[in-house]
Design a protein around this motif. Structure first.
Motif, PDB file in Angstrom:
ATOM      1  N   PHE A  40       8.139   3.921  -4.101  1.00  0.00           N
ATOM      2  CA  PHE A  40       7.456   4.446  -5.286  1.00  0.00           C
ATOM      3  C   PHE A  40       8.444   4.838  -6.397  1.00  0.00           C
ATOM      4  O   PHE A  40       8.040   5.433  -7.393  1.00  0.00           O
ATOM      5  CB  PHE A  40       6.578   5.640  -4.902  1.00  0.00           C
ATOM      6  CG  PHE A  40       5.357   5.229  -4.117  1.00  0.00           C
ATOM      7  CD1 PHE A  40       4.291   4.591  -4.750  1.00  0.00           C
ATOM      8  CD2 PHE A  40       5.281   5.452  -2.757  1.00  0.00           C
ATOM      9  CE1 PHE A  40       3.173   4.192  -4.029  1.00  0.00           C
ATOM     10  CE2 PHE A  40       4.174   5.060  -2.035  1.00  0.00           C
ATOM     11  CZ  PHE A  40       3.106   4.423  -2.666  1.00  0.00           C
TER      12      PHE A  40
ATOM     13  N   ARG B  62      -0.031   5.279   2.996  1.00  0.00           N
ATOM     14  CA  ARG B  62       0.274   5.564   1.579  1.00  0.00           C
ATOM     15  C   ARG B  62       0.447   4.274   0.784  1.00  0.00           C
ATOM     16  O   ARG B  62      -0.039   4.150  -0.334  1.00  0.00           O
ATOM     17  CB  ARG B  62       1.548   6.411   1.489  1.00  0.00           C
ATOM     18  CG  ARG B  62       1.398   7.813   2.096  1.00  0.00           C
ATOM     19  CD  ARG B  62       0.837   8.815   1.100  1.00  0.00           C
ATOM     20  NE  ARG B  62       1.758   9.052  -0.005  1.00  0.00           N
ATOM     21  CZ  ARG B  62       2.786   9.899   0.043  1.00  0.00           C
ATOM     22  NH1 ARG B  62       3.010  10.583   1.143  1.00  0.00           N
ATOM     23  NH2 ARG B  62       3.577  10.068  -0.997  1.00  0.00           N
TER      24      ARG B  62
ATOM     25  N   GLY C 137      -2.864   2.473   0.445  1.00  0.00           N
ATOM     26  CA  GLY C 137      -3.849   3.264  -0.295  1.00  0.00           C
ATOM     27  C   GLY C 137      -3.531   3.333  -1.788  1.00  0.00           C
ATOM     28  O   GLY C 137      -4.315   3.890  -2.562  1.00  0.00           O
ATOM     29  N   ASP C 138      -2.419   2.782  -2.207  1.00  0.00           N
ATOM     30  CA  ASP C 138      -2.022   2.863  -3.616  1.00  0.00           C
ATOM     31  C   ASP C 138      -2.091   1.467  -4.237  1.00  0.00           C
ATOM     32  O   ASP C 138      -1.493   0.521  -3.713  1.00  0.00           O
ATOM     33  CB  ASP C 138      -0.588   3.416  -3.700  1.00  0.00           C
ATOM     34  CG  ASP C 138      -0.237   3.829  -5.125  1.00  0.00           C
ATOM     35  OD1 ASP C 138      -0.383   2.971  -6.031  1.00  0.00           O
ATOM     36  OD2 ASP C 138       0.169   4.990  -5.318  1.00  0.00           O
TER      37      ASP C 138
ATOM     38  N   ARG D 200      -0.596   0.177  -6.616  1.00  0.00           N
ATOM     39  CA  ARG D 200       0.687  -0.385  -7.050  1.00  0.00           C
ATOM     40  C   ARG D 200       1.430  -1.056  -5.893  1.00  0.00           C
ATOM     41  O   ARG D 200       2.205  -1.978  -6.092  1.00  0.00           O
ATOM     42  CB  ARG D 200       1.570   0.731  -7.633  1.00  0.00           C
ATOM     43  CG  ARG D 200       1.014   1.327  -8.929  1.00  0.00           C
ATOM     44  CD  ARG D 200       1.819   2.540  -9.327  1.00  0.00           C
ATOM     45  NE  ARG D 200       1.696   3.609  -8.333  1.00  0.00           N
ATOM     46  CZ  ARG D 200       2.454   4.690  -8.318  1.00  0.00           C
ATOM     47  NH1 ARG D 200       3.424   4.838  -9.199  1.00  0.00           N
ATOM     48  NH2 ARG D 200       2.263   5.620  -7.408  1.00  0.00           N
ATOM     49  N   THR D 201       1.191  -0.567  -4.684  1.00  0.00           N
ATOM     50  CA  THR D 201       1.961  -1.081  -3.540  1.00  0.00           C
ATOM     51  C   THR D 201       1.085  -1.771  -2.500  1.00  0.00           C
ATOM     52  O   THR D 201       1.577  -2.249  -1.477  1.00  0.00           O
ATOM     53  CB  THR D 201       2.691   0.076  -2.840  1.00  0.00           C
ATOM     54  OG1 THR D 201       1.741   1.104  -2.566  1.00  0.00           O
ATOM     55  CG2 THR D 201       3.800   0.631  -3.703  1.00  0.00           C
ATOM     56  N   ARG D 202      -0.235  -1.793  -2.790  1.00  0.00           N
ATOM     57  CA  ARG D 202      -1.178  -2.284  -1.792  1.00  0.00           C
ATOM     58  C   ARG D 202      -0.870  -3.721  -1.347  1.00  0.00           C
ATOM     59  O   ARG D 202      -1.068  -4.084  -0.198  1.00  0.00           O
ATOM     60  CB  ARG D 202      -2.594  -2.221  -2.362  1.00  0.00           C
ATOM     61  CG  ARG D 202      -3.682  -2.585  -1.362  1.00  0.00           C
ATOM     62  CD  ARG D 202      -5.043  -2.611  -2.012  1.00  0.00           C
ATOM     63  NE  ARG D 202      -5.451  -1.276  -2.437  1.00  0.00           N
ATOM     64  CZ  ARG D 202      -6.281  -1.038  -3.456  1.00  0.00           C
ATOM     65  NH1 ARG D 202      -6.753  -2.037  -4.165  1.00  0.00           N
ATOM     66  NH2 ARG D 202      -6.616   0.189  -3.772  1.00  0.00           N
TER      67      ARG D 202
END
Lengths: 149, 493
Positions: free
Chosen positions: A48, A82, A85-86, A88-90
């Motif tokens: 992140f 995490r 669930g995001d 941007r990184t899924r």
């Protein structure tokens, strides 16, 4: 090894396993741009772009994340949760590479959206073969998504 | 008072009163009969007096000897009648009777004088006028006296009729009075009993509904001492007992919940333990094996042959320990995994197993015969594990045979299907059969036959979880037969 454009992120706390994995990847010329973090919290900071990795850019995400499950501070399943669930990184491909053969770990990982689940064999030949295959597949063959960012 | 006692008392008093009524009726009947006798006697007297009267008149007219005789006979019979009439016991009746007897005597003496007077008239004709005068006076007196007697007889008759009526009246009044009492007793007993039954019964019905709905604190509180009261108290006692047993059942359930929680905690600890083994024990083994291999691969030229041999031994042992850990985990997982029993086509399962094991006997002469296998109820994954372990053993222990002969089949014994895997391998000594199914128990040396000693323990655990039995028969160098049953549908899980 630059952490700016990384092909493989290896999340592994056991230095022996790190060395064996790197040895295998090197021998098969797959370890050009690989970054190793020793716990889940550092993995999250890297992915992140926070803390020590604030200078990184999210769009330079790795082609694949090799994730151990039993990790200090933040464990592998939470890291997985995490990431998936995001938004941007899924889309980052995550391969769980663990000693655990427990059914509940496998099921939970897939439930959270893992792309692959590999059990680390005790036998070094089998281990080498597994790491070589997944490196080849995810770094060379697989077409990664263009990340937003 | 109890209802039964109350009812029987009412019945007894009614019977008593009815008996009294019966007695009174009897007395009344007797009285009526007496009065009727009196009435008859009075009638007889009346008729006799009438006859005497007529005979007197006839005598006065004709003065015949025959009439005189008749008169005297009649008079005598009337005397007998009056003397024998003892039934007139009342004072009034007795007075009349006395008067009748007296008048009767008078009439007798008057008639006698009439007869004498007539005889004198016959003898002395000169006194005829005087005597005729006397004759008519005597006749008049007799007529008067008999008239009085007739009226007395009539009054006797009337008296007796009055007596009958009185008796009838008395009886009817008594019957009405006592009958009324009986009816009153019966009605009031019924009313009281019904009231003492219906009210508590309604309460009991209500109580049954309340207790049935689960309110065990409910009490009827009926205090009467009759049968319904006893029933109500028994009901209250039952509710009370139910309450205590229910409370203890709740306690038991609580205890079961606590034990289950403890067991679950213990189970969780065990799971955590095996998870640690799975993860933490394998990591160092991988390092041992991995680095040994790397040394062998990258630095072999710098190592003496002896050093290389030792490193190979390190690798082999690490592999073996990895296998041990895997087998132990499989074994411990068997207890936690739920049994998924379903219809299994055994023949298909055996075919799959044999295909998977083909690699193990490549280059050997192996003769495998599969007999008829019935359908069965079992967990297919676990049953497959049993067949894999037994068939792999059969292949392993026939390794030294020129032609390995393995037979897989099933036969009926004691109403259940017995599956078996038979081989012509090296067998074992039956005196060690007790050790065969234990964890880490081996009957052969590791350098002869590889293995961890967990395979048959896994087989036994799976068969026991199905509620079946497993056993072995063998002799040294004469092969071994492993048999098992799968138990019924009610096998414990």
């Amino acid at each position: 090894m630059t952490d700016n454009v990384v092909e493989i992120l290896l999340v592994e706390d056991n230095p022996n396993d790190v060395e064996l994995t790197l040895h295998t990847l090197k021998r098969h010329h797959l370890a050009k741009r690989i970054h190793v973090v020793g716990d889940g919290a550092e993995a999250l900071a890297f992915l992140f772009c926070t803390g020590a990795y604030a200078h990184r850019h999210l769009s330079h995400g790795p082609k694949v994340i090799l994730l151990d499950l039993k990790l200090p501070r933040v464990d592998g399943l939470e890291v997985l949760q995490r990431l998936k669930g995001d938004p941007r990184t899924r889309m980052l491909p995550v391969v769980v590479l663990t000693s655990s053969r427990e059914e509940r770990d496998v099921v939970e990982s897939y439930r959270l959206g893992v792309n692959s689940y590999i059990t680390k064999p005790v036998d070094f030949e089998q281990f080498t073969e597994a790491v070589r295959t997944l490196g080849l597949y995810w770094v060379i063959l697989n077409q990664p998504p263009v990340l937003p960012g | 008072m109890k209802i039964a006692i109350r009812l029987s008392l009412a019945g007894l008093s009614s019977v008593g009163i009815v008996a009294v009524i019966g007695t009174m009726l009897l007395f009344a009947t007797q009285q009526v009969r007496r009065e009727l006798t009196k009435n008859e006697t009075a009638g007889n007297i009346f008729h006799a007096v009438t006859a005497v009267r007529y005979l007197t008149l006839e005598y006065v007219l004709r003065h015949e000897e025959r009439v005189q005789t008749q008169w005297q006979l009649k008079h005598e019979s009337l005397s007998t009648l009056l003397a024998g009439a003892t039934e007139f016991t009342g004072s009034q009746d007795q007075a009349i009777m006395d008067k009748l007897r007296y008048t009767h005597e008078k009439v007798g003496s008057l008639f006698l004088r009439l007869v004498i007077n007539h005889q004198e008239r016959q003898i002395d004709k000169g006194k005829d006028a005087v005597l005729e005068e006397l004759d008519s006076r005597l006749t008049g007196q007799i007529t008067n006296k008999t008239q009085v007697m007739l009226s007395d007889a009539l009054s006797l008759s009337r008296q007796s009729r009055v007596g009958v009526l009185e008796a009838q009246h008395r009886v009817s009044v008594a019957v009405m009075a006592f009958g009324g009492i009986v009816v009153c007793i019966i009605v009031s007993t019924l009313f009281l009993t019904l009231r003492s039954v219906t009210r508590p019964l309604a309460k009991l019905r209500e109580g049954t509904a309340v207790v049935g709905a689960g309110n065990l604190g409910f009490q009827l509180g009926v205090t009467t001492h009759d049968e319904i009261g006893e029933l109500a108290r028994a009901f209250d006692q039952m509710t009370e007992k139910l309450k205590t047993t229910t409370v203890s059942r709740d306690e038991l359930e609580q205890r079961v919940i606590e034990r289950t929680a403890q067991l679950e905690a213990a189970n969780k600890e065990l799971e955590a333990f095996s998870y640690s083994i799975s993860h933490d024990l394998r990591a160092p083994l991988r390092a041992i094996h991995g680095f040994s291999r790397i040394v062998l691969e990258a630095h072999a030229p710098h190592l003496a042959d002896e050093a290389q041999r030792y490193l190979h031994l390190v690798c082999a042992n690490a592999q073996h320990m990895g296998q041990l850990i895997d087998d132990l985990l499989t074994f411990s997982r068997l207890s936690r995994q739920p049994l998924k029993r379903q219809r299994v086509v055994c023949a298909d399962l055996v075919r799959q197993v044999l295909e998977e094991l083909e690699g193990e006997h490549a280059g050997r002469r192996v003769d495998i015969a599969v007999g008829a296998l019935p359908l069965c109820q079992a967990d297919p994954a676990l049953l497959k594990q049993v067949l894999v372990n037994l068939c792999a053993n059969a292949l392993k222990f026939t390794r030294q045979r020129e032609v390995a002969v393995i037979e897989i089949g099933c036969h009926e014994a004691g109403g259940e299907s017995v599956y078996f895997v038979k081989d012509n391998g090296i067998g074992f000594d039956m005196q060690y059969v007790g050790k065969l199914f234990g964890v880490f128990q081996r009957l052969h040396r590791t350098d002869e036959y590889d293995g961890t000693g967990v395979g048959l323990a896994i087989v036994q655990r799976i068969i026991h979880r199905h509620g079946g039995r497993v056993w072995a028969e063998a002799a040294v160098n004469q092969g071994a037969t492993f048999s098992f049953t799968l138990g019924g549908d009610l096998a414990h899980d």
